[in-house]
Scaffold this motif. Structure first.
Motif, PDB file in Angstrom:
ATOM      1  N   ILE A   1      10.440  14.283  -4.095  1.00 11.41           N
ATOM      2  CA  ILE A   1      10.614  14.156  -2.650  1.00 11.41           C
ATOM      3  C   ILE A   1       9.879  12.888  -2.218  1.00 11.41           C
ATOM      4  O   ILE A   1       8.975  12.419  -2.909  1.00 11.41           O
ATOM      5  N   VAL A   2      10.282  12.333  -1.108  1.00 11.82           N
ATOM      6  CA  VAL A   2       9.640  11.122  -0.601  1.00 11.82           C
ATOM      7  C   VAL A   2       8.934  11.475   0.698  1.00 11.82           C
ATOM      8  O   VAL A   2       9.537  12.012   1.627  1.00 11.82           O
ATOM      9  N   ILE A   3       7.649  11.175   0.704  1.00 15.47           N
ATOM     10  CA  ILE A   3       6.805  11.431   1.868  1.00 15.47           C
ATOM     11  C   ILE A   3       6.342  10.088   2.416  1.00 15.47           C
ATOM     12  O   ILE A   3       5.935   9.214   1.652  1.00 15.47           O
ATOM     13  N   GLY A   4       6.400   9.913   3.714  1.00 20.98           N
ATOM     14  CA  GLY A   4       5.856   8.707   4.323  1.00 20.98           C
ATOM     15  C   GLY A   4       4.351   8.850   4.484  1.00 20.98           C
ATOM     16  O   GLY A   4       3.865   9.920   4.847  1.00 20.98           O
ATOM     17  N   GLN A   5       3.621   7.784   4.183  1.00 23.15           N
ATOM     18  CA  GLN A   5       2.170   7.797   4.374  1.00 23.15           C
ATOM     19  C   GLN A   5       1.759   6.563   5.151  1.00 23.15           C
ATOM     20  O   GLN A   5       2.319   5.487   4.979  1.00 23.15           O
ATOM     21  N   ARG A   6       0.758   6.739   6.008  1.00 22.48           N
ATOM     22  CA  ARG A   6       0.275   5.641   6.840  1.00 22.48           C
ATOM     23  C   ARG A   6      -1.251   5.633   6.835  1.00 22.48           C
ATOM     24  O   ARG A   6      -1.883   6.638   6.513  1.00 22.48           O
TER      25      ARG A   6
ATOM     26  N   VAL B   1      -2.864  15.660   6.305  1.00 24.19           N
ATOM     27  CA  VAL B   1      -2.160  16.212   7.471  1.00 24.19           C
ATOM     28  C   VAL B   1      -1.866  15.094   8.473  1.00 24.19           C
ATOM     29  O   VAL B   1      -0.780  15.017   9.038  1.00 24.19           O
ATOM     30  N   LEU B   2      -2.832  14.214   8.662  1.00 25.80           N
ATOM     31  CA  LEU B   2      -2.687  13.120   9.629  1.00 25.80           C
ATOM     32  C   LEU B   2      -1.825  11.980   9.099  1.00 25.80           C
ATOM     33  O   LEU B   2      -1.100  11.342   9.857  1.00 25.80           O
ATOM     34  N   ALA B   3      -1.924  11.706   7.802  1.00 25.04           N
ATOM     35  CA  ALA B   3      -1.311  10.500   7.239  1.00 25.04           C
ATOM     36  C   ALA B   3       0.118  10.680   6.745  1.00 25.04           C
ATOM     37  O   ALA B   3       0.856   9.702   6.650  1.00 25.04           O
ATOM     38  N   CYS B   4       0.524  11.898   6.424  1.00 27.64           N
ATOM     39  CA  CYS B   4       1.846  12.122   5.821  1.00 27.64           C
ATOM     40  C   CYS B   4       2.877  12.491   6.879  1.00 27.64           C
ATOM     41  O   CYS B   4       2.608  13.303   7.759  1.00 27.64           O
ATOM     42  N   GLN B   5       4.048  11.884   6.753  1.00 27.77           N
ATOM     43  CA  GLN B   5       5.101  12.195   7.692  1.00 27.77           C
ATOM     44  C   GLN B   5       6.463  12.185   7.011  1.00 27.77           C
ATOM     45  O   GLN B   5       6.629  11.647   5.910  1.00 27.77           O
ATOM     46  N   CYS B   6       7.422  12.806   7.674  1.00 25.10           N
ATOM     47  CA  CYS B   6       8.786  12.868   7.160  1.00 25.10           C
ATOM     48  C   CYS B   6       9.389  11.466   7.194  1.00 25.10           C
ATOM     49  O   CYS B   6       9.146  10.697   8.119  1.00 25.10           O
TER      50      CYS B   6
ATOM     51  N   ASP C   1       2.832   1.005   9.819  1.00 26.80           N
ATOM     52  CA  ASP C   1       3.004   0.759   8.386  1.00 26.80           C
ATOM     53  C   ASP C   1       3.101   2.085   7.641  1.00 26.80           C
ATOM     54  O   ASP C   1       2.125   2.601   7.124  1.00 26.80           O
ATOM     55  N   VAL C   2       4.298   2.650   7.615  1.00 19.82           N
ATOM     56  CA  VAL C   2       4.544   3.899   6.899  1.00 19.82           C
ATOM     57  C   VAL C   2       5.205   3.549   5.573  1.00 19.82           C
ATOM     58  O   VAL C   2       6.244   2.901   5.555  1.00 19.82           O
ATOM     59  N   ARG C   3       4.560   3.960   4.484  1.00 17.72           N
ATOM     60  CA  ARG C   3       5.070   3.624   3.159  1.00 17.72           C
ATOM     61  C   ARG C   3       5.528   4.883   2.430  1.00 17.72           C
ATOM     62  O   ARG C   3       4.881   5.920   2.502  1.00 17.72           O
ATOM     63  N   PRO C   4       6.625   4.762   1.697  1.00 11.70           N
ATOM     64  CA  PRO C   4       7.122   5.922   0.953  1.00 11.70           C
ATOM     65  C   PRO C   4       6.263   6.225  -0.272  1.00 11.70           C
ATOM     66  O   PRO C   4       5.824   5.319  -0.968  1.00 11.70           O
TER      67      PRO C   4
ATOM     68  N   LYS D   1      12.267  12.622  11.015  1.00 14.04           N
ATOM     69  CA  LYS D   1      11.667  11.327  10.692  1.00 14.04           C
ATOM     70  C   LYS D   1      10.540  10.998  11.662  1.00 14.04           C
ATOM     71  O   LYS D   1      10.700  11.088  12.877  1.00 14.04           O
ATOM     72  N   GLY D   2       9.385  10.658  11.097  1.00  9.74           N
ATOM     73  CA  GLY D   2       8.220  10.313  11.903  1.00  9.74           C
ATOM     74  C   GLY D   2       7.356  11.502  12.291  1.00  9.74           C
ATOM     75  O   GLY D   2       6.245  11.335  12.767  1.00  9.74           O
ATOM     76  N   GLU D   3       7.866  12.711  12.077  1.00 12.71           N
ATOM     77  CA  GLU D   3       7.096  13.920  12.386  1.00 12.71           C
ATOM     78  C   GLU D   3       6.125  14.213  11.233  1.00 12.71           C
ATOM     79  O   GLU D   3       6.364  13.812  10.098  1.00 12.71           O
TER      80      GLU D   3
END
Length: 134
Positions: free
Chosen positions: A27-32, A75-80, A12-15, A86-88
């Motif tokens: 910018i849009v960061i993915g967060q989980r 650091v753990l929750a945010c991803q491209c 569940d990665v949300r923008p 993507k996903g990194e």
């Protein structure tokens, strides 16, 4: 069925949109959500970041320690969210967050991550006025 097949939180990665100073567009960061083990790891790293020698124990409300926890969590929750990355992980480390963002942006990202975390938790932290009065 294995437990690993049931745990879907990391999928569940949300923008989350973030405006950076000097940039015209957000910018849009993915967060989980993060797992309990990841949360423990973030707290452990925050303790070391706060006091590298391990000679003192911070008060839980110490703003310097709180910022360390927030940064380690992000650091753990945010991803491209797109492109080759993507996903990194979006951030290299907590120092990059604390050196590159102001307190308001760190706080905003952490609050957004915590909302996602709440959606995956068993307790309800945001109570309605009626629930608060009950």
């Amino acid at each position: 069925m294995k437990f690993s097949a049931l745990v879907k939180g990391q999928a569940d990665v949300r923008p989350t949109e973030l405006m950076l100073p000097g940039h015209e567009n957000s910018i849009v960061i993915g967060q989980r959500p993060i797992s309990a083990w990841e949360e423990k790891d973030a707290i452990d790293k925050a303790l070391v970041m706060f006091d590298p020698k391990g000679t003192s124990k911070p008060a839980p409300e110490d703003p310097r320690y709180v910022m360390c926890i927030w940064a380690q969590t992000l650091v753990l929750a945010c991803q491209c969210m797109d492109g080759d990355d993507k996903g990194e992980p979006f951030f290299t480390d907590a120092n990059e967050i604390l050196q590159g963002l102001d307190r308001d942006r760190v706080s905003y990202l952490y609050e957004m991550q915590q909302r996602i975390q709440e959606d995956h938790g068993m307790r309800k932290e945001r109570l309605s006025p009626e629930e608060m009065m009950a």
